[in-house]
Scaffold this active site. Structure first.
Site, PDB file in Angstrom:
ATOM      1  N   CYS A   1      13.721  10.356   6.683  1.00  0.00           N
ATOM      2  CA  CYS A   1      13.700   9.795   8.038  1.00  0.00           C
ATOM      3  C   CYS A   1      15.075   9.905   8.701  1.00  0.00           C
ATOM      4  O   CYS A   1      15.172  10.109   9.897  1.00  0.00           O
ATOM      5  CB  CYS A   1      13.219   8.365   8.014  1.00  0.00           C
ATOM      6  SG  CYS A   1      14.083   7.340   6.845  1.00  0.00           S
TER       7      CYS A   1
ATOM      8  N   GLU B   1      10.551  15.094  15.411  1.00  0.00           N
ATOM      9  CA  GLU B   1      10.863  14.936  13.992  1.00  0.00           C
ATOM     10  C   GLU B   1       9.986  15.923  13.217  1.00  0.00           C
ATOM     11  O   GLU B   1       8.762  15.820  13.241  1.00  0.00           O
ATOM     12  CB  GLU B   1      10.563  13.507  13.545  1.00  0.00           C
ATOM     13  CG  GLU B   1      10.890  13.289  12.092  1.00  0.00           C
ATOM     14  CD  GLU B   1      10.690  11.857  11.623  1.00  0.00           C
ATOM     15  OE1 GLU B   1       9.626  11.299  11.881  1.00  0.00           O
ATOM     16  OE2 GLU B   1      11.617  11.305  11.010  1.00  0.00           O
TER      17      GLU B   1
ATOM     18  N   GLU C   1      10.627   0.645  10.043  1.00  0.00           N
ATOM     19  CA  GLU C   1      11.624   1.687   9.783  1.00  0.00           C
ATOM     20  C   GLU C   1      10.900   3.002  10.043  1.00  0.00           C
ATOM     21  O   GLU C   1      10.039   3.393   9.268  1.00  0.00           O
ATOM     22  CB  GLU C   1      12.111   1.552   8.342  1.00  0.00           C
ATOM     23  CG  GLU C   1      13.477   2.167   8.147  1.00  0.00           C
ATOM     24  CD  GLU C   1      13.362   3.608   7.735  1.00  0.00           C
ATOM     25  OE1 GLU C   1      13.407   4.471   8.644  1.00  0.00           O
ATOM     26  OE2 GLU C   1      13.239   3.868   6.540  1.00  0.00           O
TER      27      GLU C   1
ATOM     28  N   LYS D   1       0.844  -1.202   0.000  1.00  0.00           N
ATOM     29  CA  LYS D   1       0.000   0.000   0.000  1.00  0.00           C
ATOM     30  C   LYS D   1       0.878   1.251   0.000  1.00  0.00           C
ATOM     31  O   LYS D   1       1.578   1.514   0.973  1.00  0.00           O
ATOM     32  CB  LYS D   1      -0.921   0.048   1.214  1.00  0.00           C
ATOM     33  CG  LYS D   1      -1.970   1.160   1.037  1.00  0.00           C
ATOM     34  CD  LYS D   1      -2.561   1.654   2.319  1.00  0.00           C
ATOM     35  CE  LYS D   1      -1.711   2.695   3.005  1.00  0.00           C
ATOM     36  NZ  LYS D   1      -1.606   3.984   2.304  1.00  0.00           N
TER      37      LYS D   1
END
Ligand code: NAI
Length: 786
Positions: free
Chosen positions: A299, A393, A265, A191
């Protein structure tokens, strides 16, 4: 008219737009909307939603919102196709992947433009980084398929993989996931992210064109609900997710107890450390590659600059000068450095975080950005370590800068985060770089480089950045299943231990009351209670009834013993050999103890002998289970170093109380972990007796801590504990589910298995698989030969 000399001093660029006609034609052909790609064909579009070009805000396509039944159909197709795909020879699968790689190569420019239009990333990046890496991943993993039987003898695929990916590198993340899965003989339902589904759909078309058998690759589009339907689908054997830590946690909880394999991850807040002797100009380029690559939506972005105080003013000046020259704007322009933010929602998130940072006192230095879904390159100084800009983040082109004085300070600041994905280290002193590389908590470390990727190098995080690796040998291993022993009779929960005040028991036959073993010392349980240990003829002793407080003390002691992980394998081996010898010397005592629990003399002897041999074996492995130099494309020696996980909580199986304990604790400590072990709830004395052997063998205090009591309650405390890095649980199915669910808090690694499944006396009780479980790969990119 502008004079040439004027032009040269201004160094302005004209626009250099990439031609997007082919992509526009393709989009026009699909104006009716996209369906899902299931079993080799596209379904009719249904429940469609708009996909926009973030650079213009224009709707460019409509894709289908996948429902549970679409996911179900895709999983069924993948299931049906899987046996045949896995039965192909590695060579035949490799031929398919090579064909796919070649077809992608033919469509490279089309894919780069489509990616840029869908995501907003500069064409320079999609053309020169994303798409070439996609192709490299396919070729590399075609190679793994070819050599799979030689390199991973006896390994088997998981079956059906459910893969959910984010929007920051849409096609690259697809390639990272699909290529190893297919190479290993799995089939896939993937997906893509709702903002950026188009290159995945184009990939499906290309896969069909390249002749990939139907059902091997399935793509279902949609939002998080579609993702959740996929990850939670009972027909999925392995889940691989890249995205936010928040969703990673949800998935961990969702599939707890399902026996699905999982790799995550997740996010990061990675440091970029600049030492005083660094090549500052190069380090500035490192920052550009770190945080202004892909609009900072990376990331592993180096989002926290830590710079040596002595050079901070000069470095900041150079950085600000470089920043002011960055071109923010049309992603299709070949001169653009920073393109569009993926979506107005993300832009809003960046703005809100920066506003909060400003309110907290950060000083902001910003370049310019055009109107629309753009955000300027931003440098924040004067940020406190606990402030939002330094901890959250942001996923935008925003970097903080703070200073340090000593290398130790730099390490402390670098590790002052709940994440552990990447780090970039800048110094002309390679000794210093390698020293720091060993100390930062990060799955990937770049020395005098940033954001370098390759299919041959493992990528992935530690701590709340997730677990599992993608790329290289470790990435391949994540798509292969290790045989899971099945219990003939699954373990059932033992009766809860009954608190027994010592004075209420007769003096005989109970010889003495064992203690907990914490930080190298015997310790009374916090509860003040013990419980009776049953034997062949009534109780044979009293075991301490540990509780949460004892576990917390043990975890603290384990943390304090961190020097164990820094010792050389040789040193650890010497201690463990000594342990084996000392246990040998006392073999008959342990044999008697096991006999007193009701084992025959023969069984007791076998258990003790096997335990001793096992300690020797892990002592031998302490300096042999080593890493590798990964073959990567660039001029680096790219090290894959197996590092200890840290503090590992271990709940031991009920049967074989000595061997079960040794089989789990020894591989963990041989690799440099410290352990808090909950021994067999029924017969903990076989383990508590070990404290003397541990003491006399020079195992440093805190390396092995033993807390007996109610296994599931103690294991739960370990799984909940935010300073425990992994939990291994060998008990009931329900207990395993509970452990996996509780582990989501700090995303610790778990290994949950039925305590009765494994034959601890045989091959299943020992091997490299245990050492793999006890370690995580740190990838270190060291410049070489450039
Ligand atoms: P997200 O984690 O929600 O989305 C990633 C993928 O997961 C998408 O395909 C999404 O549809 C899917 N998803 C969402 N909820 C799910 C669920 N419950 N079960 C299964 N799949 C689900 O990330 P989002 O909302 O797009 O971005 C939010 C923030 O997350 C960003 O600002 C950024 O900080 C971070 N992020 C980090 C990424 C990374 O690679 N580390 C990638 C994307 C976002």
């Amino acid at each position: 008219m502008t004079k040439i000399t004027e032009l040269l001093t201004r160094l302005d660029y004209g626009t250099a737009p990439e031609d997007s006609a082919v992509v526009r034609e393709w989009l026009a052909r699909h104006a009716a909307g996209f369906g899902h790609f299931i079993n080799g064909a596209f379904t009719a579009p249904a429940n469609t939603f708009a996909v926009t070009n973030p650079a213009t805000g224009a709707d460019i396509a409509r894709v289908s919102q996948g429902r549970a039944e679409d996911v179900d159909a895709a999983v069924k197709a993948a299931r049906a196709a899987q046996p045949k795909w896995a039965a192909l020879s590695g060579h035949d699968r490799a031929r398919h992947l090579y064909a796919l790689a070649r077809h992608l190569q033919q469509h490279a420019r089309f894919l780069a433009v489509l990616e840029t239009i869908d995501n907003g990333k500069p064409i320079r990046e999609s053309r020169d980084i994303d798409i070439p890496l996609v192709i490299r991943h396919l070729y590399h993993h075609a190679g793994w398929a070819e050599v799979l039987a030689d390199e991973f003898p006896g390994a088997a695929p998981h079956g059906v993989c459910g893969q959910v990916i984010p929007w920051n590198f849409p096609l690259l993340m697809l390639a990272w996931k699909v290529a190893p899965a297919l190479a290993a003989g799995n089939t896939v339902v993937l997906k893509p992210a709702e903002y950026t589904p188009l290159t995945a759909l184009a990939f499906a078309e290309i896969a069909r064109e390249a002749g990939l058998p139907k059902g091997v690759l399935n793509i279902v589009t949609g939002d998080g609900t579609t993702g959740a339907a996929l990850t939670g689908h009972p027909g999925v054997d392995k889940v691989a997710f890249t995205g936010s830590t928040e969703v990673g946690r949800l998935i961990r909880r969702q599939i707890a107890g399902s026996a699905k394999a999982l790799t995550l991850e997740l996010g990061g807040k990675s440091p970029l450390i600049v030492f005083a002797d660094a090549d500052l100009d190069a380090a500035v380029e490192g920052v550009v590659d770190s945080i202004w690559f892909n609009q900072g939506q990376v990331c592993c972005a180096g989002s926290r600059i830590l710079v040596a105080e002595a050079v901070a003013p000069r470095f900041t000046e150079l950085l600000r000068r470089r920043m002011s020259g960055l071109i923010v704007g049309d992603p299709l322009d070949k001169n653009t450095d920073i393109g569009a933010i993926v979506h107005p929602v993300q832009l809003q998130r960046i703005r809100a975080l920066v506003d909060q940072g400003r309110a907290e006192g950060a000083e902001l230095h910003q370049g310019t950005a055009p109107e629309g879904c753009y955000y300027p390159a931003t440098l924040a100084t004067g940020v406190e370590p606990a402030s939002v800009l330094a901890t959250e983040e942001i996923f935008g082109p925003v970097v903080t800068l703070s200073t340090f004085r000593t290398p130790d300070d730099a390490v402390a600041l670098a590790n002052n985060t709940r994440y552990g994905l990447a780090a970039s280290i800048w110094s002309e002193n390679i000794n210093l770089c390698l020293d720091i590389a060993g100390k930062v908590k990060a799955g990937v470390v770049w020395i005098n480089a940033a954001n370098v990727f390759d299919a041959g190098a493992s990528f992935g995080g530690m701590r709340e950045s997730g677990f599992g690796r993608e790329g290289g040998r470790a990435g391949m291993a994540a798509y292969l299943a290790t045989a899971r022993p099945q219990a003939k009779r699954p373990e059932t929960a033992p009766p809860a231990p009954v608190a027994t005040p010592a004075e209420s028991l007769p003096a005989t036959p109970i010889d003495r009351t064992a203690k907990l073993y914490v930080g190298g010392k015997q310790a009374r349980p916090d509860s003040g209670y013990s419980y009776a240990v049953p034997g062949a003829k009534g109780a044979v002793g009293l075991a301490p009834l540990g509780n949460r407080k004892d576990i917390r003390n043990a975890v603290e002691a384990a943390h304090a013993a961190k020097g164990w992980g820094a010792q050389t394998g040789h040193n650890r081996a010497q201690v463990l050999y000594f342990l084996a010898e000392n246990l040998s010397a006392r073999a008959s005592e342990f044999q008697d103890r096991l006999h007193s629990f009701g084992q025959t003399q023969g069984a007791a002897r076998t258990e003790v002998d096997t335990a001793i041999r096992r300690i020797f074996w892990y002592a031998a492995q302490a300096d042999k289970f080593d890493g590798a130099v990964q073959a990567t494309k660039s001029a680096h020696v790219t090290l894959a170093i197996p590092e200890p996980l840290g503090v590992v909580g271990i709940a031991c199986p009920l049967a074989l109380p000595l061997l079960g304990f040794v089989s789990l604790v020894l591989p963990a400590i041989a690799m440099g972990n410290r352990v808090v072990a909950v021994p067999s709830q029924l017969h903990p004395l076989a383990a508590t007796d070990l404290y003397q052997v541990l003491d006399t063998s020079d195992v440093p205090g805190g390396v092995v801590n033993i807390v007996s009591g109610e296994r599931d309650a103690l294991a739960r405390t370990l799984a909940d504990h935010s300073d425990v890095d992994a939990v291994w649980y060998f008990g009931t199915a329900e207990g395993g589910r509970m452990i996996e669910e509780a582990s989501a808090g700090n995303l610790k690694q778990t290994w949950a298995e039925d305590g009765a499944a494994r034959d601890w006396t045989g091959d299943e009780g020992q091997g490299r698989a245990f050492l793999t479980r006890a370690t995580q790969i740190k990838t270190v990119w060291v410049p070489y030969g450039a």
